[in-house]
Design a protein around this motif. Structure first.
Motif, PDB file in Angstrom:
ATOM      1  N   LEU A  10       0.797  -1.456   0.128  1.00 12.74           N
ATOM      2  CA  LEU A  10      -0.010  -0.004  -0.042  1.00 12.74           C
ATOM      3  C   LEU A  10       0.947   1.356   0.027  1.00 12.74           C
ATOM      4  O   LEU A  10       0.337   2.261   0.044  1.00 12.74           O
ATOM      5  N   HIS A  11       2.226   0.964   0.135  1.00 14.57           N
ATOM      6  CA  HIS A  11       2.964   2.399   0.336  1.00 14.57           C
ATOM      7  C   HIS A  11       4.313   2.409  -0.636  1.00 14.57           C
ATOM      8  O   HIS A  11       5.215   1.668  -0.080  1.00 14.57           O
ATOM      9  N   LEU A  12       4.285   2.828  -1.786  1.00 15.04           N
ATOM     10  CA  LEU A  12       5.403   2.592  -2.766  1.00 15.04           C
ATOM     11  C   LEU A  12       5.392   3.934  -3.444  1.00 15.04           C
ATOM     12  O   LEU A  12       4.377   4.259  -4.178  1.00 15.04           O
ATOM     13  N   HIS A  13       6.587   4.483  -3.412  1.00 15.49           N
ATOM     14  CA  HIS A  13       6.617   5.908  -4.382  1.00 15.49           C
ATOM     15  C   HIS A  13       7.195   5.454  -5.812  1.00 15.49           C
ATOM     16  O   HIS A  13       8.249   4.737  -5.749  1.00 15.49           O
ATOM     17  N   LEU A  14       6.351   5.511  -6.762  1.00 12.15           N
ATOM     18  CA  LEU A  14       6.952   5.092  -8.053  1.00 12.15           C
ATOM     19  C   LEU A  14       8.483   5.456  -8.646  1.00 12.15           C
ATOM     20  O   LEU A  14       8.938   4.816  -8.906  1.00 12.15           O
ATOM     21  N   ALA A 190      -1.441  10.099   4.939  1.00 11.76           N
ATOM     22  CA  ALA A 190      -0.707  11.110   5.201  1.00 11.76           C
ATOM     23  C   ALA A 190       0.812  10.472   6.065  1.00 11.76           C
ATOM     24  O   ALA A 190       0.736   9.690   6.811  1.00 11.76           O
ATOM     25  N   HIS A 191       1.895  10.867   5.166  1.00  8.50           N
ATOM     26  CA  HIS A 191       3.190  10.374   6.080  1.00  8.50           C
ATOM     27  C   HIS A 191       3.226  11.155   7.406  1.00  8.50           C
ATOM     28  O   HIS A 191       3.202  12.393   7.153  1.00  8.50           O
ATOM     29  N   ALA A 192       3.465  10.384   8.148  1.00  8.26           N
ATOM     30  CA  ALA A 192       3.606  11.101   9.838  1.00  8.26           C
ATOM     31  C   ALA A 192       4.213  10.234  10.559  1.00  8.26           C
ATOM     32  O   ALA A 192       4.357   8.883  10.288  1.00  8.26           O
ATOM     33  N   GLY A 214       0.994   7.013   6.687  1.00  2.44           N
ATOM     34  CA  GLY A 214       2.411   6.573   6.164  1.00  2.44           C
ATOM     35  C   GLY A 214       3.295   6.611   6.946  1.00  2.44           C
ATOM     36  O   GLY A 214       3.868   7.499   7.858  1.00  2.44           O
ATOM     37  N   HIS A 215       3.909   5.257   7.560  1.00  2.18           N
ATOM     38  CA  HIS A 215       4.896   5.028   8.540  1.00  2.18           C
ATOM     39  C   HIS A 215       3.943   5.186  10.033  1.00  2.18           C
ATOM     40  O   HIS A 215       3.631   4.194  10.128  1.00  2.18           O
ATOM     41  N   GLY A 216       4.011   6.357  10.574  1.00  2.00           N
ATOM     42  CA  GLY A 216       3.296   6.302  11.902  1.00  2.00           C
ATOM     43  C   GLY A 216       3.840   5.857  13.188  1.00  2.00           C
ATOM     44  O   GLY A 216       3.514   5.960  14.137  1.00  2.00           O
ATOM     45  N   THR A 271       7.071  -1.511   0.968  1.00  2.00           N
ATOM     46  CA  THR A 271       8.853  -1.050   0.836  1.00  2.00           C
ATOM     47  C   THR A 271       9.285   0.275   0.872  1.00  2.00           C
ATOM     48  O   THR A 271      10.450   0.821   0.797  1.00  2.00           O
ATOM     49  N   ASP A 272       8.127   1.353   0.450  1.00  2.00           N
ATOM     50  CA  ASP A 272       8.475   2.779   0.425  1.00  2.00           C
ATOM     51  C   ASP A 272       9.254   2.962  -0.910  1.00  2.00           C
ATOM     52  O   ASP A 272       8.749   3.576  -1.940  1.00  2.00           O
ATOM     53  N   ASP A 273      10.577   2.834  -0.685  1.00  2.00           N
ATOM     54  CA  ASP A 273      11.429   3.119  -1.913  1.00  2.00           C
ATOM     55  C   ASP A 273      12.339   2.141  -2.029  1.00  2.00           C
ATOM     56  O   ASP A 273      13.776   2.050  -1.762  1.00  2.00           O
TER      57      ASP A 273
HETATM   58 ZN    ZN Z   1       6.748   6.909   1.940  1.00  2.00          ZN
END
Ligand code: ZN
Ligand code: ADE
Length: 330
Positions: A10-14, A190-192, A214-216, A271-273
């Motif tokens: 659910l959390h992947l920056h292209l 939201a990333h926080a 996002g993260h938290g 995985t994020d990035d």
């Molecule tokens: Zn991220």
């Protein structure tokens, strides 16, 4: 083998998922000098989170056209599918795709969608998009980004979020953008709580009224907040490999993901990035198994939780079909 387990991300920056060799190849084609962002072994090189953001933006500078983004989408989805991902949500940035011009953004989005449709046919992976504004670019640009998102909201572009430097500005500065996105029917994240403490998670929940964070992870420093997350069903998009690589936690054993789970918080894993952090979804699973003894039953439960927290109903359909096909219905 955890690579076989069907996964939902659910959390992947292209742009953050662009393999360094892909970025080097595009830079060569366009005669852009990016030598400063790579280490001797060819991987991305950065010193801390803030330098990571600079390297990320330098790497992104080679992605100039909708066709570049289509190529990137194919490469990224092939990697994700190889790690067993059957449904993925990716952050897309009108800042990088057309400079927040609505018509240009539409062309980038169309190219990305077409590439995603091809990957769905060839690799059986389903992609959906979340437009993200970038916090350190400021609230005015975030408004323009939200307008791009609202104009293209639908069953493919399903969400709106905020990434970037969490220490810049405050969530309330971005409330207009989030309200516009909500009114357009977009789901919100939201990333926080990555670089900001528990207060940053509270502020994102109160000012932006997001359903996912996002993260938290820094919420763990305030157990009353952890209980609020659990009671309100707020979903954490946890990226443990990213947190360890960037130094939020010194190692996997210190990561709070297991403590959140034990206290009833809805956690998902992403995985994020991935190339920046030398990870894949399979690697995340393997490290979680090593650190916390998570077994196949936990991972199947995790995938179902993630599918339920996805912004498109396709996630549940695709995951259940994959679990049935691979005989993993525990
Ligand atoms: Zn991220
Ligand atoms: N953009 C890409 N990766 C990010 C991260 N981990 N935190 C904030 N913004 C990001």
């Amino acid at each position: 083998m955890t690579s076989d387990l069907p996964k939902v991300e659910l959390h992947l920056h292209l742009e953050g998922a662009a393999p360094p060799a892909f970025v080097r190849g595009l830079a060569k084609e366009k005669s852009i000098d990016l030598s400063g962002i790579f280490a001797g072994d060819g991987s991305y090189s950065y010193s801390d989170f803030w330098n990571f953001l600079q390297v990320y933006e330098a790497a992104t500078s080679v992605l100039e056209t909708p066709e570049d983004y289509a190529r990137l989408t194919r490469v990224v989805l092939a990697e994700s599918a190889a790690a067993g991902v059957v449904y993925s949500e990716t952050f897309l940035s009108p800042d990088f795709c057309g400079g927040r011009d609505v018509a240009a953004w539409g062309e980038y989005l169309a190219a990305i969608r077409e590439a995603a449709d091809e990957a769905e046919r060839d690799d059986g992976i389903v992609l959906r998009g979340i437009v993200t504004c970038i916090r350190h670019f400021g609230p005015e640009k975030a408004k323009e980004t939200a307008i791009c998102a609202a104009e293209t909201a639908g069953d493919w572009l399903v969400g709106f979020g905020i990434a970037g430097d969490e220490t810049a500005g405050a969530p309330k500065d971005f409330a207009w953008a989030f309200d516009a996105a909500r009114e357009a029917g977009l789901r919100l994240t939201a990333h926080a709580g990555e670089w900001g403490g528990p207060h940053s998670v509270r502020d994102a929940l109160d000012a932006l009224r997001v359903e996912r964070i996002g993260h938290g992870v820094r919420a763990i420093e305030d157990l009353a907040l952890v209980d609020r997350l659990a009671e309100d069903g707020v979903v954490l998009e946890v990226c443990p490999g990213s947190n360890v690589a960037l130094g939020v936690y010194p190692d996997w054993a210190s990561h709070p993901i297991e403590r959140f789970r034990e206290r009833g918080v809805t956690v998902t894993v992403s995985t994020d990035d991935p190339p920046f952090f030398h990870t894949t979804m399979t690697n995340e699973y393997d490290r979680l198994a090593d650190a916390f003894g998570w077994d196949e039953a936990v991972f199947v439960d995790l995938a179902r939780t993630s599918a339920g927290a996805a912004f498109s109903p396709r996630a549940v359909e695709v995951l259940e079909a994959a679990l049935a096909e691979r005989g993993r219905l525990t």
